[in-house]
Design a protein around this motif. Structure first.
Motif, mmCIF file in Angstrom:
data_model
loop_
_atom_site.group_PDB
_atom_site.id
_atom_site.type_symbol
_atom_site.label_atom_id
_atom_site.label_comp_id
_atom_site.label_asym_id
_atom_site.label_seq_id
_atom_site.Cartn_x
_atom_site.Cartn_y
_atom_site.Cartn_z
ATOM 1 N N ILE A 9 0.844 -1.192 0.000
ATOM 2 C CA ILE A 9 0.000 0.000 0.000
ATOM 3 C C ILE A 9 0.876 1.237 0.000
ATOM 4 O O ILE A 9 1.816 1.356 0.792
ATOM 5 C CB ILE A 9 -0.933 0.015 1.222
ATOM 6 N N GLY A 22 0.920 5.118 0.828
ATOM 7 C CA GLY A 22 0.129 6.022 1.654
ATOM 8 C C GLY A 22 0.559 7.467 1.519
ATOM 9 O O GLY A 22 1.757 7.771 1.416
ATOM 10 N N GLU A 42 -0.002 11.413 3.236
ATOM 11 C CA GLU A 42 -0.466 12.240 4.345
ATOM 12 C C GLU A 42 -0.171 13.711 4.024
ATOM 13 O O GLU A 42 0.971 14.079 3.730
ATOM 14 C CB GLU A 42 0.237 11.829 5.641
ATOM 15 N N HIS A 74 9.689 5.239 3.844
ATOM 16 C CA HIS A 74 8.838 6.425 3.972
ATOM 17 C C HIS A 74 9.688 7.675 3.851
ATOM 18 O O HIS A 74 10.894 7.667 4.134
ATOM 19 C CB HIS A 74 8.055 6.407 5.293
ATOM 20 N N ALA A 93 -3.591 4.644 -0.217
ATOM 21 C CA ALA A 93 -4.317 5.180 0.938
ATOM 22 C C ALA A 93 -3.986 6.654 1.091
ATOM 23 O O ALA A 93 -2.894 7.097 0.714
ATOM 24 C CB ALA A 93 -3.932 4.425 2.207
ATOM 25 N N TYR A 94 -4.916 7.404 1.660
ATOM 26 C CA TYR A 94 -4.679 8.834 1.846
ATOM 27 C C TYR A 94 -5.465 9.340 3.044
ATOM 28 O O TYR A 94 -6.487 8.766 3.426
ATOM 29 C CB TYR A 94 -5.084 9.626 0.598
ATOM 30 N N THR A 95 -4.982 10.416 3.638
ATOM 31 C CA THR A 95 -5.695 11.056 4.741
ATOM 32 C C THR A 95 -6.863 11.847 4.180
ATOM 33 O O THR A 95 -6.664 12.787 3.403
ATOM 34 C CB THR A 95 -4.760 12.007 5.515
ATOM 35 N N GLY A 116 -4.689 6.862 12.027
ATOM 36 C CA GLY A 116 -3.287 6.636 11.671
ATOM 37 C C GLY A 116 -2.388 6.791 12.879
ATOM 38 O O GLY A 116 -1.533 5.938 13.162
ATOM 39 N N GLY A 150 3.293 9.525 6.248
ATOM 40 C CA GLY A 150 2.574 8.631 5.356
ATOM 41 C C GLY A 150 2.569 7.190 5.818
ATOM 42 O O GLY A 150 1.659 6.420 5.466
ATOM 43 N N ILE A 186 -0.523 6.218 7.726
ATOM 44 C CA ILE A 186 -1.718 6.168 6.873
ATOM 45 C C ILE A 186 -1.747 4.867 6.073
ATOM 46 O O ILE A 186 -2.775 4.179 6.016
ATOM 47 C CB ILE A 186 -1.755 7.386 5.927
ATOM 48 N N ALA A 187 -0.622 4.508 5.476
ATOM 49 C CA ALA A 187 -0.554 3.251 4.731
ATOM 50 C C ALA A 187 -0.763 2.062 5.664
ATOM 51 O O ALA A 187 -1.455 1.096 5.316
ATOM 52 C CB ALA A 187 0.795 3.144 4.015
ATOM 53 N N ALA A 201 -4.382 1.708 6.713
ATOM 54 C CA ALA A 201 -5.150 1.143 5.607
ATOM 55 C C ALA A 201 -4.969 -0.368 5.542
ATOM 56 O O ALA A 201 -5.934 -1.128 5.361
ATOM 57 C CB ALA A 201 -4.722 1.785 4.288
#
Length: 347
Positions: free
Chosen positions: A3, A5, A7, A27, A77-79, A114, A307, A310-311, A314
């Motif tokens: 995934i 992600g 943010e 990241h 995935a995203y915020t 998150g 991020g 967030i990932a 998810a």
């Protein structure tokens, strides 16, 4: 499943790649502190524009460092909130565009979820159930967490959050932006016993917080120092910083301990930017063993917005069967205001 992600809820642009089997792959994070310093706080329009500049280069960096090709990504995935509307739209737009171009599902994630799950990226990893102390930006909450998506609010701030108390007090003391880390750093040089400051709602009998009165007390002390002899000397400012931090830490630690006692749980997860505060970590490490409890923190690099959380969130929602992996419509919205309980399936 891998995934990607995104943010972008406020003043940090974060991108990360997480594998649901292997964990965090890579990241990258860009902070806008230097840009906002001259304004003494976050300027939403500038924040949004900077996210636009940073998000694609950071995405390329993450893919390169993780050794991934675009074709290796299985979901995005995203915020989606809460946060600044314009800033949220940048991350959401890029994520949805990526998903549309590659025919991938896009997963909208609650920013606080998150943070809440980010300590699960650490070693040792806390097991469910646990009490979570969320101290992120404008949020201070105590939650009971029985599993992914199973959150029960125990208490929250009635006005200013702990992070706001740090930042606003730092501004009153003439410290730079961001105020919280500046105040915490200066507090290490001060004597917290020199100034007596209130501990709002320390003995309220519930698990709610209030920090606006503390900010007012700091303002009163600063005015008194100035009336006594012009600009306060550096030692007095350091002592007042130390007293302010001690007051905030006392309340957070006491309420967290009360939450553990009331729930009967023995694990405390501390998440969010204030979770990086050294004094808070030391206080909890010293006090919780008396309750036969243990505190868990995310790595320092993952305390701020990023991020990876967030990932990871998810991925956890996918494994729990709580994420809809829809490859059809890529219509989306963002939610600047969004209660965490709305993403909870707890009864």
């Amino acid at each position: 499943m891998i995934i990607l992600g995104f943010e972008s809820s406020c003043d940090e642009t974060g991108v990360a790649a997480v594998c649901t089997e292997r964990g965090l792959l890579a990241h990258a994070l860009h902070t806008q502190i230097a840009m906002h310093q001259e304004y003494g706080g976050v300027v939403p329009e500038l924040a949004s524009r900077d996210h636009v500049r940073r998000v694609v280069p950071l995405t390329r960096q993450v893919l390169r460092e993780a050794g991934l090709a675009v074709s290796d990504i299985d979901a995005v995935a995203y915020t989606a909130g809460p946060g600044l509307a314009g800033a949220l739209l940048v991350g959401a737009s890029v994520a949805q565009a990526f998903a549309w171009a590659r025919d991938l599902p896009a997963i909208a994630i609650h920013h606080l979820e998150g943070h809440l799950l980010s300590p699960l990226l650490a070693d040792p990893r806390p097991e469910f159930p646990f009490v979570a102390l969320l101290v992120s930006g404008g949020h201070t909450q105590l939650m009971r967490v029985d599993g992914v998506g199973r959150y029960t609010l125990l208490g929250e701030t009635l006005d200013d959050a702990a992070g706001e108390a740090f930042d606003k007090s730092a501004k009153l003391l003439g410290l730079g932006y961001p105020g919280g880390p500046a105040l915490a750093s200066l507090a290490e040089q001060g004597d917290p016993a020199r100034f007596e400051l209130p501990r709002p709602m320390l003995h309220s009998g519930d698990l709610d917080f209030s920090f606006s009165g503390l900010k007012t007390a700091v303002l009163t002390r600063v005015k008194a120092l100035r009336q006594a002899g012009g600009e306060p000397d550096p030692a007095a400012i350091a002592d007042l910083a130390a007293a302010t931090q001690a007051a905030i830490v006392d309340v957070l630690a006491a309420k967290a301990a009360k939450a553990l006692k009331e729930t009967g749980l023995r694990r405390l997860v501390v998440a969010g930017g204030v979770g990086a505060n050294k004094a808070l970590r030391e206080r909890l490490a010293a006090s919780l063993p008396r309750l036969k409890a243990q505190a868990y923190f995310p790595p320092l690099s993952l305390c701020t917005d990023n991020g990876a959380m967030i990932a990871f969130a998810a991925g956890e929602r996918v494994k729990a069967g709580l994420a809809v992996l829809d490859r059809g419509s890529h219509a989306f919205t963002v939610r600047p205001r969004w209660d965490l309980e709305e993403v909870s399936v707890a009864a």
